[in-house]
Design an enzyme around this catalytic site. Structure first.
Site, PDB file in Angstrom:
ATOM      1  CG  ASP A  49      -0.378  -0.036   2.517  1.00 45.58           C
ATOM      2  OD1 ASP A  49       0.865  -0.087   2.615  1.00 45.58           O
ATOM      3  OD2 ASP A  49      -1.133  -0.005   3.516  1.00 45.58           O
ATOM      4  CB  SER A  50       4.593   1.713   0.037  1.00 44.72           C
ATOM      5  OG  SER A  50       4.828   0.519  -0.696  1.00 44.72           O
ATOM      6  CG  ASP A  88       0.170  -4.032   2.042  1.00 47.92           C
ATOM      7  OD1 ASP A  88      -0.093  -4.797   2.991  1.00 47.92           O
ATOM      8  OD2 ASP A  88       0.953  -3.066   2.131  1.00 47.92           O
ATOM      9  CE  LYS A 118       2.796  -5.616   4.078  1.00 45.34           C
ATOM     10  NZ  LYS A 118       2.147  -4.580   4.924  1.00 45.34           N
ATOM     11  CD  GLU A 120      -0.163  -1.326   8.190  1.00 46.26           C
ATOM     12  OE1 GLU A 120      -0.595  -0.572   9.103  1.00 46.26           O
ATOM     13  OE2 GLU A 120       0.380  -0.885   7.159  1.00 46.26           O
ATOM     14  CD  GLU A 186       7.051   0.064   8.248  1.00 45.24           C
ATOM     15  OE1 GLU A 186       6.217  -0.689   7.706  1.00 45.24           O
ATOM     16  OE2 GLU A 186       7.105   1.288   8.023  1.00 45.24           O
TER      17      GLU A 186
HETATM   18  O1  KIV Z   1       3.458  -1.158   1.733  1.00 44.85           O
HETATM   19  C1  KIV Z   1       4.649  -1.462   1.875  1.00 44.85           C
HETATM   20  O2  KIV Z   1       5.506  -1.182   1.037  1.00 44.85           O
HETATM   21  C2  KIV Z   1       5.008  -2.194   3.076  1.00 44.85           C
HETATM   22  C3  KIV Z   1       6.468  -2.462   3.310  1.00 44.85           C
HETATM   23  C4  KIV Z   1       7.113  -1.234   3.847  1.00 44.85           C
HETATM   24  C5  KIV Z   1       6.678  -3.639   4.185  1.00 44.85           C
HETATM   25  O3  KIV Z   1       4.170  -2.530   3.847  1.00 44.85           O
END
Ligand code: KIV
Length: 260
Positions: A49-50, A88, A118, A120, A186
């Site tokens: 989600d970055s 994500d 993934k 959180e 992280e």
């Molecule tokens: O979204 C992302 O890029 C991440 C990484 C920093 C692990 O969650």
């Protein structure tokens, strides 16, 4: 593609079996070109989600939508052959209950083509993780700094105190129990990341969490120094492609003007 050139994709089993045997390298990617570039070298690719920050230009990861994650996952899957692809789950696509979580993760797998998702959170999402794994969706956890919690925490400062350490350990164990197959850490203090790594049977994947995790993950743009404001403590650039690209563009523009 004929049989002889077919490449086997990594699986969640190959990732878990790496623990104690070989260190895992992961990176993010957001489109087919980036995916194709990193595919040869990494074990798994996260469509993170970055995306919201490094591609879409937002200040936080919160605005990216599930549709957008699915769309970018499709691109990465098309560009790759061998890395495991993890999508994500964006903010508010899984916190509203088990059914929403399964629907959101299911879209990443069925429409996006990812092999895993993934999310959180720790004990608060353990039941959700258990529902996802029971539904046949492999899950990666994410503890330590959790960018989706920016508004609840007020900042994304890493914590280095005893309470945070014991919470993180309890969260990690609850997630493992719920069925995650890997855990991103992280900006976790290196000694705590080492201890969590020793106490879990699944691999830990660190970012800014020291060298003793079972693997490392980097945001694509940070590997190549493609953004000016490197995320503090997170980024480990391996070259300065940003400067190279700016030099090339300067050269291009001056040569178009006949100045070189
Ligand atoms: O979204 C992302 O890029 C991440 C990484 C920093 C692990 O969650």
């Amino acid at each position: 593609m004929n049989e002889r050139t077919r490449v086997e994709r990594k699986t969640t089993t190959s990732i878990t079996q790496a623990k104690g045997e070989t260190k895992l390298s992961l990176s993010t990617a957001y489109d087919a070109w980036m995916g194709a570039l990193v595919d040869e070298f990494v074990d798994a690719i996260l469509v993170g989600d970055s995306l919201a920050v490094v591609v879409q230009g937002y200040d936080t990861t919160l605005p990216v939508t599930l549709d957008e994650i699915v769309y970018h996952t499709q691109m990465v899957v098309r560009g790759t052959q061998r890395a495991l692809i993890i999508a994500d789950l964006p903010f508010l696509s899984y916190e509203t209950g088990r059914d929403d979580a399964i629907r959101s993760a299911g879209r990443c797998i069925k429409e996006g083509g990812a092999q895993a998702v993934k999310l959180e959170g720790g004990r608060s999402v353990a039941e959700t993780v258990a529902s996802l794994t029971a539904a046949g969706i492999p899950v990666v956890g994410h503890l330590g700094v959790q960018p989706q919690a920016i508004h609840t925490l007020g900042s994304l400062e890493p914590r280095d105190d005893e309470e945070a350490a014991s919470n993180l350990l309890a969260d990690a164990k609850a997630l493992e129990q719920a069925g995650i197959f890997a855990l991103v850490l992280e900006l976790v203090p290196a000694s705590l990341a080492r201890s969590v790594t020793q106490q879990l049977t699944i691999p830990t994947i660190g970012i800014g969490s020291g060298a003793d995790c079972d693997g490392q993950i980097q945001v694509f743009h940070d590997l190549f120094q493609l953004r000016d404001s490197l995320a503090e403590g997170l980024a480990t650039p391996f070259c300065d492609a940003g400067t190279l690209m700016r030099d090339a563009l300067r050269h291009y523009a001056t040569s178009v003007r006949g100045e070189s």
